[in-house]
Structure formats: structure tokens, C-alpha cells
Design an enzyme around this catalytic site. Structure first.
Site, mmCIF file in Angstrom:
data_model
loop_
_atom_site.group_PDB
_atom_site.id
_atom_site.type_symbol
_atom_site.label_atom_id
_atom_site.label_comp_id
_atom_site.label_asym_id
_atom_site.label_seq_id
_atom_site.Cartn_x
_atom_site.Cartn_y
_atom_site.Cartn_z
ATOM 1 N N ARG A 155 -12.110 -21.853 -62.413
ATOM 2 C CA ARG A 155 -11.310 -22.268 -61.260
ATOM 3 C C ARG A 155 -11.686 -21.467 -60.013
ATOM 4 O O ARG A 155 -11.689 -21.990 -58.890
ATOM 5 C CB ARG A 155 -9.827 -22.084 -61.588
ATOM 6 N N HIS B 162 -12.577 -23.071 -56.378
ATOM 7 C CA HIS B 162 -11.828 -22.741 -55.175
ATOM 8 C C HIS B 162 -12.698 -22.022 -54.143
ATOM 9 O O HIS B 162 -12.391 -22.063 -52.952
ATOM 10 C CB HIS B 162 -10.598 -21.919 -55.532
ATOM 11 N N ASN C 193 -3.755 -20.689 -53.864
ATOM 12 C CA ASN C 193 -4.321 -19.545 -54.592
ATOM 13 C C ASN C 193 -3.313 -18.446 -54.913
ATOM 14 O O ASN C 193 -3.491 -17.704 -55.879
ATOM 15 C CB ASN C 193 -5.458 -18.923 -53.774
ATOM 16 N N HIS D 257 -9.922 -29.242 -66.741
ATOM 17 C CA HIS D 257 -8.556 -29.009 -67.217
ATOM 18 C C HIS D 257 -8.444 -29.115 -68.733
ATOM 19 O O HIS D 257 -7.341 -29.111 -69.275
ATOM 20 C CB HIS D 257 -7.590 -29.983 -66.548
#
Length: 369
Positions: free
Chosen positions: A103, A107, A135, A234
């Protein structure tokens, strides 16, 4: 030795040496410098509409922009082993860290490119991305990257960018949990600044409609297929209860759970136990893919086919016929998902990279200097 016997012996051993050499060469991904020859490249070209040729260099696993798969071969030859070891050490203590590192790469790349900006602490000159709404109290793994960077600095000072470490750590996290390996093109440079505002604006939200999420991907040079493929990340990790709690108690203002989740009474019961309808449960964690929490597989897509995707942004893929067709394919063919995920990760890792004399190589990932 008889001349005929010697000739036979020589030719036989020469052939064996040739085969051995071919095996050694073949162990290096065949698409590093060539066009679409291997399975990944053919799959990419068949399914991703030519992708990389739209301003991104060669197709498949060919050279990407100014990045180079062998960038550190001479300057830091043990780099990839050091990153692998660092990720493994962290994973032994905390299995959640695999999803967190993956992740972290997402990001980073989605906010002004894959430049390590997400790692920067706030300074007098800017408010960084760590405390942006998507975040804050959510993105993790900063300490793992910093520890790996410290190890690398001792062997290869001011040589390897934090952005490249993040990209490699994401790959190692996926491999460590049983997912696909992909060669990571290297040579990214680190940014000198970060932007909280850009993080708030650019990062897809689990509450957004599919059209908005897709628009954010497309604006970065990705496409609709990448939305479906990269959502498959996911298959590992957790979500905080506040992200999906409305689906448990008050779906679309109905005062009732989402009918899709209600149809699975066992799942709904487990989720409501984890996330009771009180504010204090908002930061509790539930697995994004309860079937295989720390195993990178295609169960995420099986869940969507069964209408039990955890997030709105997951289950909403089934509302689009094209996305639903891809979901069905990946639910039935784990190899296809692994192949396409690897290709999309290389593609994402090329977003907005700085190379050459642009940017810097940080000595510490949390500080721009």
C-alpha cells in the site's frame, strides 16, 4: 584417446555447456531488453491495449522510461538481497506489514509520482503526505523502509533512492505472501518535497464511485483494466471499521445492513462482532479478504463473485459489465491474475518517475536533504 571418441566427447560436452549457458541467460527475465516475447509481455499486449507504448517506452517488461533493471548491478550489487532480508525480518514480527508495504508503494506513486515523497516528515517548507486524510493513522511501514535504507547506506552510501527501496519492498512483500514475482526497473530519484493537499486530492477513496476512481487512474497513465487488477491487492491486509461500517448497520440510509453482506450471515456476524455500532470501534481492523488474510491469491475476486467484497470500492466492480467480466476471469484463473498484476505493478511503478540529475538520493528517507 581415439580421435572419433574425442570428437564425440568434445561435441557432447560443448552441447551441455551451451544448454547450461542458455539456462543461466533464461533465468533473467527475457523481456528486460527485448520486445514482447514471454508470457507476461504477451498477456500485457493482449489485455492492456498496448499500454507502455502510449508514451512509456517498450511494451511488457522492456526498458521503462529511463529506468533500468540493472541500474545498481555495479554500484550496489547486493541491493535486492538487502531489501528482501529487511522485508523478511519485518514480516516475521508482523505479518500485516506485507500489505502495508504494498500500500505504501501505491500511495507514493499516486501522489506526484513514484518519488518517495510519502516518506518525508513535515518540515518548515511543506506539510507532507503522512498526515493526509487517506494516510493518517493508516499507512504503515515507514520504519521498515528506513531500516532497510540504513543497511543499504552502510554498503552503498548515497547510491540507492528511497523510491526504489519502496518499489522493491512492495515486490518482496507480494512474493513473500505467495504472490507473483516481477522484475522492478530501477533508477528512480527522490523528491525534495511532498504535498498533503495532493495526497488528499489524488488518492482514490473507498467511498468514491467507480467512475471517479477510474478517472484518477487514467490521469496517471493507467487504464480501466489496471483499476480491476490493482484492486486485487486487497487479497491481503486489513481495513479499519469506519471505512465499511455503514454497510453493516445503515446501508444507504436504510437502517439495515447491505443486502449482499446480509446474505452471508456468518460473515455479517463476524464483522458486527469486530465492528460494533459504536464510535470506539472505528479503528478496529477487519480482514479485506477473510478467506486468506496473509496469502496473496485470487480469493479477493472469488469474494466479489459471491457479493462479499468488504469495501464499497471493491464490490462496486461488479456493477460494471466490463469490470465484472475481468473479475470472473481472475476468480477462475489465478495464474491470469498473477500475470496481469505483475504487469500492472511495473506500469504503476513508472508513474512520474524522476531520473538522471532530477531529484536527489536521500541519506535518510524521512528527510529531503
Amino acid at each position: 584417446m581415439d580421435r572419433k571418441i574425442f570428437s564425440y566427447w568434445f561435441i557432447t560436452h560443448l552441447a551441455l555447456l551451451s544448454l547450461l549457458f542458455n539456462d543461466v541467460v533464461s533465468s533473467f527475465p527475457s523481456g528486460y531488453n527485448d520486445g514482447p516475447k514471454n508470457g507476461y509481455n504477451n498477456g500485457y499486449n493482449n489485455g492492456h491495449n498496448g499500454g507502455y507504448n502510449n508514451g512509456h517506452g517498450s511494451r511488457g517488461y522492456g526498458m521503462i522510461s529511463n529506468l533500468d533493471y540493472r541500474f545498481y548491478d555495479r554500484s550496489c550489487p547486493r541491493l535486492q538481497m538487502m531489501v528482501k532480508s529487511g522485508v523478511w525480518r519485518a514480516f516475521k514480527d508482523d505479518s500485516r506489514i506485507a500489505a502495508s508495504l504494498l500500500r505504501l508503494h501505491f500511495h507514493d506513486c499516486f501522489v506526484n509520482g513514484c518519488d518517495g515523497s510519502i516518506l518525508l516528515d513535515d518540515s518548515e517548507d511543506f506539510k507532507g503526505e503522512k498526515n493526509a486524510l487517506p494516510n493518517r493513522n493508516s499507512v504503515r511501514g515507514f520504519d521498515v523502509i528506513e531500516d532497510i535504507k540504513t543497511d543499504i547506506e552502510s554498503a552503498c552510501p548515497i547510491t540507492v533512492s528511497c523510491a526504489d527501496i519502496v518499489a522493491l519492498a512492495a515486490r518482496e512483500a507480494v512474493v513473500l505472501t505467495g504472490g507473483p514475482y516481477w522484475p522492478v526497473p530501477l533508477g528512480r530519484r527522490d523528491s525534495l518535497t511532498a504535498s498533503e493537499q495532493a495526497a488528499n486530492t489524488n488518492l482514490p477513496s473507498p467511498f468514491e464511485p467507480l467512475e471517479n476512481i477510474t478517472a484518477k487512474f487514467v490521469s496517471l497513465g493507467l487504464d480501466f483494466k489496471d483499476v480491476v487488477v490493482l484492486s486485487g491487492a486487497h487479497t491481503i491486509g486489513f481495513a479499519q471499521c469506519f471505512v465499511f461500517k455503514h454497510r453493516l448497520f445503515n446501508f444507504k440510509g436504510s437502517g439495515q445492513p447491505d443486502p449482499n453482506l446480509a446474505a452471508s450471515s456468518d460473515l455479517l456476524s463476524k464483522l458486527t462482532d469486530t465492528c460494533p455500532n459504536v464510535a470506539s470501534s472505528n479503528s478496529n481492523l477487519a480482514a479485506l479478504d477473510a478467506a486468506s488474510v496473509v496469502k496473496f491469491d485470487n480469493a479477493y475476486y472469488v469474494n466479489l463473485m459471491n457479493n462479499v467484497g468488504l469495501l464499497d470500492s471493491d464490490q462496486i466492480l461488479m456493477s460494471d459489465s466490463n469490470a465484472a467480466a475481468l473479475v470472473k476471469s481472475y476468480s477462475e484463473n489465478p495464474y491470469l491474475f498473477s500475470r496481469d498484476f505483475a504487469v500492472s505493478m511495473v506500469k504503476m511503478g513508472n508513474i512520474g518517475v524522476m531520473t538522471g540529475s532530477d531529484g536527489v538520493i536521500r541519506a535518510k528517507c524521512g528527510f529531503p536533504g
